[in-house]
Scaffold this active site. Structure first.
Site, PDB file in Angstrom:
ATOM      1  N   ARG A  54      -3.231 -23.063  10.875  1.00 32.06           N
ATOM      2  CA  ARG A  54      -2.892 -24.296   9.932  1.00 32.06           C
ATOM      3  C   ARG A  54      -1.612 -23.695   9.211  1.00 32.06           C
ATOM      4  NH1 ARG A  54      -7.184 -27.931   9.681  1.00 32.06           N
ATOM      5  NH2 ARG A  54      -9.422 -26.709   9.561  1.00 32.06           N
ATOM      6  N   LYS A  93      -1.793 -40.408  18.542  1.00 30.48           N
ATOM      7  CA  LYS A  93      -1.733 -40.271  19.856  1.00 30.48           C
ATOM      8  C   LYS A  93      -2.362 -41.502  20.409  1.00 30.48           C
ATOM      9  CE  LYS A  93      -3.735 -35.418  20.115  1.00 30.48           C
ATOM     10  NZ  LYS A  93      -4.819 -34.692  20.606  1.00 30.48           N
ATOM     11  N   GLU A 129      -3.409 -38.809   6.228  1.00 28.35           N
ATOM     12  CA  GLU A 129      -4.123 -37.993   7.399  1.00 28.35           C
ATOM     13  C   GLU A 129      -3.202 -37.261   8.320  1.00 28.35           C
ATOM     14  OE1 GLU A 129      -6.502 -36.706   8.783  1.00 28.35           O
ATOM     15  OE2 GLU A 129      -8.126 -38.098   9.700  1.00 28.35           O
ATOM     16  N   ASP A 130      -3.747 -36.170   8.779  1.00 30.61           N
ATOM     17  CA  ASP A 130      -2.911 -35.375  10.008  1.00 30.61           C
ATOM     18  C   ASP A 130      -2.771 -36.117  11.017  1.00 30.61           C
ATOM     19  OD1 ASP A 130      -5.495 -35.090  10.572  1.00 30.61           O
ATOM     20  OD2 ASP A 130      -5.416 -32.837  10.642  1.00 30.61           O
ATOM     21  N   ASP A 156      -6.313 -39.976  16.719  1.00 31.06           N
ATOM     22  CA  ASP A 156      -6.551 -39.525  17.910  1.00 31.06           C
ATOM     23  C   ASP A 156      -7.376 -40.829  18.562  1.00 31.06           C
ATOM     24  OD1 ASP A 156      -6.659 -37.844  20.276  1.00 31.06           O
ATOM     25  OD2 ASP A 156      -8.792 -37.127  19.682  1.00 31.06           O
ATOM     26  N   LYS A 164      -9.361 -30.904   6.183  1.00 36.75           N
ATOM     27  CA  LYS A 164      -8.319 -30.135   5.887  1.00 36.75           C
ATOM     28  C   LYS A 164      -7.194 -30.302   6.450  1.00 36.75           C
ATOM     29  CE  LYS A 164     -12.059 -26.626   6.226  1.00 36.75           C
ATOM     30  NZ  LYS A 164     -12.362 -25.438   7.140  1.00 36.75           N
ATOM     31  N   PHE A 190      -3.504 -31.422  22.983  1.00 34.04           N
ATOM     32  CA  PHE A 190      -3.730 -30.853  21.741  1.00 34.04           C
ATOM     33  C   PHE A 190      -2.798 -29.897  21.080  1.00 34.04           C
ATOM     34  CE2 PHE A 190      -6.360 -28.052  18.916  1.00 34.04           C
ATOM     35  CZ  PHE A 190      -7.385 -29.072  18.616  1.00 34.04           C
TER      36      PHE A 190
END
Ligand code: IMP
Ligand code: MG
Length: 189
Positions: free
Chosen positions: A172, A138, A106-107, A110, A49, A159
């Site tokens: 969000r 990251k 993509e957000d 990681d 999401k 985070f």
């Protein structure tokens, strides 16, 4: 029913404010528009999401014709802030990508596990090309190496949430990227 903690309980600091985010997204859109100039079968494949807020802003800065589609994957459990390393496809793309120029949106990248998996899966479907655009990365957390074509911001190993990214599925809707307080949990317990 979910009771959300007040933001002051979970937000440590704002890492990227709204204006900075929007300026960078406009730049990315312009760069993508230049790179795909003349291409008539560009597909933006958004990873749900988290990627959805980024997609909707980014696509309004992309001037080449394109279609959009969505896929959903999970590699995290509820309240787990680390990847399990196991990727599950919760929802696949609806369209056939054979011969399309696919840009994955993509957000955050990681460990790289999720994107490496998605890329491998989509590559097997014979697209004309696959590139990756992520809002955040990251780099210090990378376990699996993935080539990323467009990166909004490199961020430290913290985070983060907001602007599509969740803290326990909440927040969000924030227009900026915030850093979570260590140990913060989104729901009032
Ligand atoms: P990776 O497979 O380790 O690269 O993890 C990628 C996925 O983990 C992202 O698509 C996010 O859904 C989630 N994720 C990783 N870091 C964060 C974070 O700081 N905040 C929120 N979600 C994160
Ligand atoms: Mg994600």
């Amino acid at each position: 029913m979910t009771t959300e903690q007040p933001l002051s309980e979970v937000l440590d600091q704002i890492l990227i404010d709204e204006e900075t985010l929007q300026a960078r997204i406009a730049e990315l859109g312009a760069q993508i528009s230049r790179d795909y100039a003349g291409v008539n079968n560009l597909l933006l494949a958004c990873v749900l999401k988290g990627g959805v807020v980024f997609l909707t802003d980014l696509m309004r800065h992309i001037t080449v014709p394109h279609t959009i589609d969505f896929l959903a994957v999970s590699s995290y459990g509820q309240n787990i802030r680390e990847t399990t390393g196991i990727v599950r496809i919760d929802m696949d793309l609806r369209c056939n990508i054979d011969g399309l120029n696919v840009l994955i949106v993509e957000d955050i990248i990681d460990s790289g596990t999720t994107l490496a998996y998605i890329r491998r899966m989509l590559q097997a479907r014979n697209p004309a090309s696959i590139k990756i655009c992520t809002l955040l990365s990251k780099p210090s957390r990378r376990i699996v190496n993935v080539d990323i074509d467009y990166i909004g911001f490199d961020i430290p190993n913290k985070f983060v949430f907001g602007y599509g990214l969740d803290l326990d599925e909440l927040y969000r809707n924030l227009p900026y990227i915030g850093v979570a307080r260590p140990g913060a949990s989104a729901e009032v317990s």
